[in-house]
Design an enzyme around this catalytic site. Sequence first.
Site, PDB file in Angstrom:
ATOM      1  CE  LYS A   1      -3.444  -4.437   1.198  1.00 32.06           C
ATOM      2  NZ  LYS A   1      -4.128  -3.619   2.181  1.00 32.06           N
TER       3      LYS A   1
ATOM      4  CB  CYS B   1      -2.132  -2.695   5.364  1.00 37.32           C
ATOM      5  SG  CYS B   1      -3.793  -2.006   5.207  1.00 37.32           S
TER       6      CYS B   1
ATOM      7  CG  ASP C   1      -1.922  -1.169   1.189  1.00 35.96           C
ATOM      8  OD1 ASP C   1      -1.869  -1.992   0.250  1.00 35.96           O
ATOM      9  OD2 ASP C   1      -2.726  -1.275   2.133  1.00 35.96           O
TER      10      ASP C   1
ATOM     11  CD  GLN D   1       4.113 -14.103  23.212  1.00 36.72           C
ATOM     12  OE1 GLN D   1       3.537 -15.127  23.557  1.00 36.72           O
ATOM     13  NE2 GLN D   1       3.485 -13.055  22.696  1.00 36.72           N
TER      14      GLN D   1
ATOM     15  CD  GLU E   1      -7.073  -0.155   2.988  1.00 40.81           C
ATOM     16  OE1 GLU E   1      -5.976  -0.027   3.542  1.00 40.81           O
ATOM     17  OE2 GLU E   1      -8.169   0.028   3.568  1.00 40.81           O
TER      18      GLU E   1
ATOM     19  CB  THR F   1       0.335   2.093   8.680  1.00 36.76           C
ATOM     20  OG1 THR F   1      -0.866   1.402   9.070  1.00 36.76           O
ATOM     21  CG2 THR F   1      -0.057   3.357   7.919  1.00 36.76           C
TER      22      THR F   1
END
Length: 223
Positions: free
Chosen positions: A132, A165, A27, A205, A75, A161
């Site tokens: 999209k 997205c 985008d 994680q 987008e 961003t």
Amino acid sequence: TLPAPLLAAEPAPLAFHPARAALVIIDMQRDFLEPGGFGETLGNDVSRLQAAVGPCKAVLAAARAAGLMVIHTREGHRPDMMDAPPAKVERGSPTARIGCAGPMGRILIRGEPGHDIIAELAPAPGEPVLDKPGKGAFYQTDLELMLKNRGIDTLLVAGVTTEVCVHTTIREGNDRGYRCVALADCCASYIPEFHRVGLEMIKAQGGIFGWVSDSAALLSALG
Ligand code: C5J
């Protein structure tokens, strides 16, 4: 066969095969990066996204030189807006919503000047441009089919961003079994804290839904 290059990344370096990796640039459209577009109508300082342009240019050139698959996304919605959920359209100022006329044409509508990718990152002939309707690049698109047909297993993700997205696409890709790497300096947000924390979330994680690297590391791995 050549040894797989090692990409410096967090939480751990990642070996990848250039023939099985795609650079996905999310985008980088005038509507998000230039004044008068969708991003600005939502109250954002669009100049914050400029930081990603130079690094995106560098990785785009390196990916092309190395023969990586390059995919650009945009987008936006059909001119009749049949693909635009009312819940999305009804947000923001009533006179500057998706579909309203703005200085770069109708906001976030395919075919309008604001929907174009910025000139610095213009797609080259043969590079797929994926339109999209949502935030994620997998939702209601043929991205997965293209990746499968090319044998792609690693996505190097750039664009804007970070927390919207880029994040949504990495989460979607991760659930589909792709190794997803956010290229930190090739991404940007209107909200610097969200950029920083968005990247932290990906790699926390043990890399809960991906890896974080940057343009210098990719250039060195491809060099
Ligand atoms: C947003 C995007 N932020 N490309 N879209 O609405 O991240």
